[in-house]
Design a protein around this motif. Structure first.
Motif, PDB file in Angstrom:
ATOM      1  N   ILE A  46       0.837  -1.204   0.000  1.00 38.97           N
ATOM      2  CA  ILE A  46       0.000   0.000   0.000  1.00 38.97           C
ATOM      3  C   ILE A  46       0.870   1.251   0.000  1.00 38.97           C
ATOM      4  O   ILE A  46       0.593   2.215  -0.727  1.00 38.97           O
ATOM      5  CB  ILE A  46      -0.965  -0.015   1.211  1.00 38.97           C
ATOM      6  CG1 ILE A  46      -2.039  -1.075   0.998  1.00 38.97           C
ATOM      7  CG2 ILE A  46      -1.595   1.351   1.424  1.00 38.97           C
ATOM      8  CD1 ILE A  46      -2.927  -1.297   2.202  1.00 38.97           C
ATOM      9  N   ALA A  47       1.933   1.248   0.788  1.00 38.53           N
ATOM     10  CA  ALA A  47       2.811   2.416   0.837  1.00 38.53           C
ATOM     11  C   ALA A  47       3.508   2.651  -0.496  1.00 38.53           C
ATOM     12  O   ALA A  47       3.658   3.801  -0.940  1.00 38.53           O
ATOM     13  CB  ALA A  47       3.843   2.244   1.947  1.00 38.53           C
ATOM     14  N   LEU A  48       3.934   1.586  -1.157  1.00 35.38           N
ATOM     15  CA  LEU A  48       4.637   1.741  -2.433  1.00 35.38           C
ATOM     16  C   LEU A  48       3.703   2.091  -3.591  1.00 35.38           C
ATOM     17  O   LEU A  48       4.099   2.791  -4.519  1.00 35.38           O
ATOM     18  CB  LEU A  48       5.413   0.464  -2.761  1.00 35.38           C
ATOM     19  CG  LEU A  48       6.601   0.151  -1.853  1.00 35.38           C
ATOM     20  CD1 LEU A  48       7.224  -1.181  -2.241  1.00 35.38           C
ATOM     21  CD2 LEU A  48       7.629   1.262  -1.915  1.00 35.38           C
ATOM     22  N   SER A  49       2.482   1.604  -3.538  1.00 33.00           N
ATOM     23  CA  SER A  49       1.565   1.842  -4.654  1.00 33.00           C
ATOM     24  C   SER A  49       0.591   2.986  -4.391  1.00 33.00           C
ATOM     25  O   SER A  49      -0.296   3.224  -5.222  1.00 33.00           O
ATOM     26  CB  SER A  49       0.786   0.563  -4.956  1.00 33.00           C
ATOM     27  OG  SER A  49      -0.051   0.233  -3.872  1.00 33.00           O
ATOM     28  N   ALA A  50       0.741   3.689  -3.308  1.00 32.33           N
ATOM     29  CA  ALA A  50      -0.191   4.776  -2.977  1.00 32.33           C
ATOM     30  C   ALA A  50      -0.253   5.870  -4.045  1.00 32.33           C
ATOM     31  O   ALA A  50      -1.358   6.313  -4.379  1.00 32.33           O
ATOM     32  CB  ALA A  50       0.153   5.363  -1.617  1.00 32.33           C
ATOM     33  N   PRO A  51       0.866   6.331  -4.612  1.00 30.99           N
ATOM     34  CA  PRO A  51       0.740   7.359  -5.659  1.00 30.99           C
ATOM     35  C   PRO A  51      -0.030   6.862  -6.885  1.00 30.99           C
ATOM     36  O   PRO A  51      -0.849   7.595  -7.451  1.00 30.99           O
ATOM     37  CB  PRO A  51       2.184   7.687  -6.022  1.00 30.99           C
ATOM     38  CG  PRO A  51       2.987   7.278  -4.845  1.00 30.99           C
ATOM     39  CD  PRO A  51       2.265   6.109  -4.257  1.00 30.99           C
ATOM     40  N   PHE A  52       0.218   5.629  -7.299  1.00 25.69           N
ATOM     41  CA  PHE A  52      -0.478   5.067  -8.451  1.00 25.69           C
ATOM     42  C   PHE A  52      -1.968   4.918  -8.164  1.00 25.69           C
ATOM     43  O   PHE A  52      -2.818   5.286  -8.988  1.00 25.69           O
ATOM     44  CB  PHE A  52       0.130   3.711  -8.817  1.00 25.69           C
ATOM     45  CG  PHE A  52      -0.631   2.977  -9.869  1.00 25.69           C
ATOM     46  CD1 PHE A  52      -0.602   3.393 -11.188  1.00 25.69           C
ATOM     47  CD2 PHE A  52      -1.390   1.863  -9.540  1.00 25.69           C
ATOM     48  CE1 PHE A  52      -1.326   2.715 -12.157  1.00 25.69           C
ATOM     49  CE2 PHE A  52      -2.109   1.188 -10.498  1.00 25.69           C
ATOM     50  CZ  PHE A  52      -2.073   1.608 -11.811  1.00 25.69           C
ATOM     51  N   VAL A  53      -2.309   4.383  -7.009  1.00 21.33           N
ATOM     52  CA  VAL A  53      -3.706   4.187  -6.648  1.00 21.33           C
ATOM     53  C   VAL A  53      -4.419   5.531  -6.519  1.00 21.33           C
ATOM     54  O   VAL A  53      -5.544   5.707  -6.994  1.00 21.33           O
ATOM     55  CB  VAL A  53      -3.824   3.359  -5.343  1.00 21.33           C
ATOM     56  CG1 VAL A  53      -5.240   3.340  -4.827  1.00 21.33           C
ATOM     57  CG2 VAL A  53      -3.320   1.952  -5.576  1.00 21.33           C
ATOM     58  N   GLY A  54      -3.755   6.500  -5.908  1.00 22.63           N
ATOM     59  CA  GLY A  54      -4.343   7.831  -5.791  1.00 22.63           C
ATOM     60  C   GLY A  54      -4.593   8.471  -7.143  1.00 22.63           C
ATOM     61  O   GLY A  54      -5.616   9.129  -7.347  1.00 22.63           O
ATOM     62  N   ALA A  55      -3.674   8.270  -8.076  1.00 17.43           N
ATOM     63  CA  ALA A  55      -3.855   8.816  -9.422  1.00 17.43           C
ATOM     64  C   ALA A  55      -5.032   8.153 -10.129  1.00 17.43           C
ATOM     65  O   ALA A  55      -5.806   8.823 -10.818  1.00 17.43           O
ATOM     66  CB  ALA A  55      -2.578   8.625 -10.236  1.00 17.43           C
ATOM     67  N   GLN A  56      -5.197   6.849  -9.968  1.00 17.05           N
ATOM     68  CA  GLN A  56      -6.323   6.151 -10.592  1.00 17.05           C
ATOM     69  C   GLN A  56      -7.655   6.619 -10.014  1.00 17.05           C
ATOM     70  O   GLN A  56      -8.624   6.816 -10.755  1.00 17.05           O
ATOM     71  CB  GLN A  56      -6.172   4.634 -10.413  1.00 17.05           C
ATOM     72  CG  GLN A  56      -5.003   4.049 -11.139  1.00 17.05           C
ATOM     73  CD  GLN A  56      -5.101   4.246 -12.636  1.00 17.05           C
ATOM     74  OE1 GLN A  56      -6.152   4.065 -13.232  1.00 17.05           O
ATOM     75  NE2 GLN A  56      -4.008   4.633 -13.244  1.00 17.05           N
ATOM     76  N   ILE A  57      -7.707   6.803  -8.707  1.00 16.77           N
ATOM     77  CA  ILE A  57      -8.939   7.282  -8.076  1.00 16.77           C
ATOM     78  C   ILE A  57      -9.230   8.714  -8.497  1.00 16.77           C
ATOM     79  O   ILE A  57     -10.382   9.087  -8.724  1.00 16.77           O
ATOM     80  CB  ILE A  57      -8.850   7.129  -6.548  1.00 16.77           C
ATOM     81  CG1 ILE A  57      -8.825   5.646  -6.185  1.00 16.77           C
ATOM     82  CG2 ILE A  57     -10.008   7.829  -5.850  1.00 16.77           C
ATOM     83  CD1 ILE A  57      -8.557   5.352  -4.734  1.00 16.77           C
ATOM     84  N   SER A  58      -8.190   9.520  -8.634  1.00 16.48           N
ATOM     85  CA  SER A  58      -8.365  10.897  -9.099  1.00 16.48           C
ATOM     86  C   SER A  58      -8.891  10.938 -10.531  1.00 16.48           C
ATOM     87  O   SER A  58      -9.773  11.744 -10.851  1.00 16.48           O
ATOM     88  CB  SER A  58      -7.043  11.648  -8.999  1.00 16.48           C
ATOM     89  OG  SER A  58      -7.173  12.944  -9.519  1.00 16.48           O
ATOM     90  N   LEU A  59      -8.375  10.068 -11.398  1.00 17.31           N
ATOM     91  CA  LEU A  59      -8.880   9.995 -12.772  1.00 17.31           C
ATOM     92  C   LEU A  59     -10.357   9.608 -12.800  1.00 17.31           C
ATOM     93  O   LEU A  59     -11.145  10.176 -13.568  1.00 17.31           O
ATOM     94  CB  LEU A  59      -8.065   8.992 -13.582  1.00 17.31           C
ATOM     95  CG  LEU A  59      -6.676   9.424 -14.008  1.00 17.31           C
ATOM     96  CD1 LEU A  59      -5.934   8.255 -14.642  1.00 17.31           C
ATOM     97  CD2 LEU A  59      -6.765  10.577 -14.975  1.00 17.31           C
ATOM     98  N   PHE A  60     -10.725   8.656 -11.969  1.00 10.11           N
ATOM     99  CA  PHE A  60     -12.124   8.240 -11.919  1.00 10.11           C
ATOM    100  C   PHE A  60     -13.007   9.373 -11.403  1.00 10.11           C
ATOM    101  O   PHE A  60     -14.095   9.611 -11.935  1.00 10.11           O
ATOM    102  CB  PHE A  60     -12.289   6.994 -11.044  1.00 10.11           C
ATOM    103  CG  PHE A  60     -13.722   6.596 -10.863  1.00 10.11           C
ATOM    104  CD1 PHE A  60     -14.442   6.062 -11.919  1.00 10.11           C
ATOM    105  CD2 PHE A  60     -14.363   6.775  -9.653  1.00 10.11           C
ATOM    106  CE1 PHE A  60     -15.775   5.702 -11.769  1.00 10.11           C
ATOM    107  CE2 PHE A  60     -15.677   6.418  -9.495  1.00 10.11           C
ATOM    108  CZ  PHE A  60     -16.388   5.881 -10.547  1.00 10.11           C
TER     109      PHE A  60
END
Length: 88
Positions: free
Chosen positions: A62-76
């Protein structure tokens, strides 16, 4: 907003949930299978042995993928707001 827009938003929502949960689930699965293999090889059948490494692996994922996940949620979120704005 018509039915096609609603279905498109739902499809994107499901896809976003799968992408957002993927890294944590994958890390838990890899650690769980690895520990299960080690337990089978050593015949140590302690049930609590798998919890701590899984929790640590999930937190690291979760700590390593947080920027990627946040970007995907922001796009949605931007997609949904643009659909709502264009619908009115």
């Amino acid at each position: 907003m018509n039915e096609a827009d609603a279905l498109d938003i739902m499809r994107n929502a499901i896809w976003t949930v799968l992408i957002a949960s993927g890294p944590a689930v994958l890390a838990a699965m890899v650690v769980g299978v690895t520990i299960a293999l080690i337990q089978a090889l050593t015949q140590v059948q302690e049930m609590t042995l798998t919890f701590v490494p899984k929790i640590i692996a999930v937190m690291v994922a979760i700590a390593l993928s947080a920027p990627f996940v946040g970007a995907q949620i922001s796009l949605f979120t931007n997609l949904v707001f643009s659909r709502v704005q264009s619908g009115f």
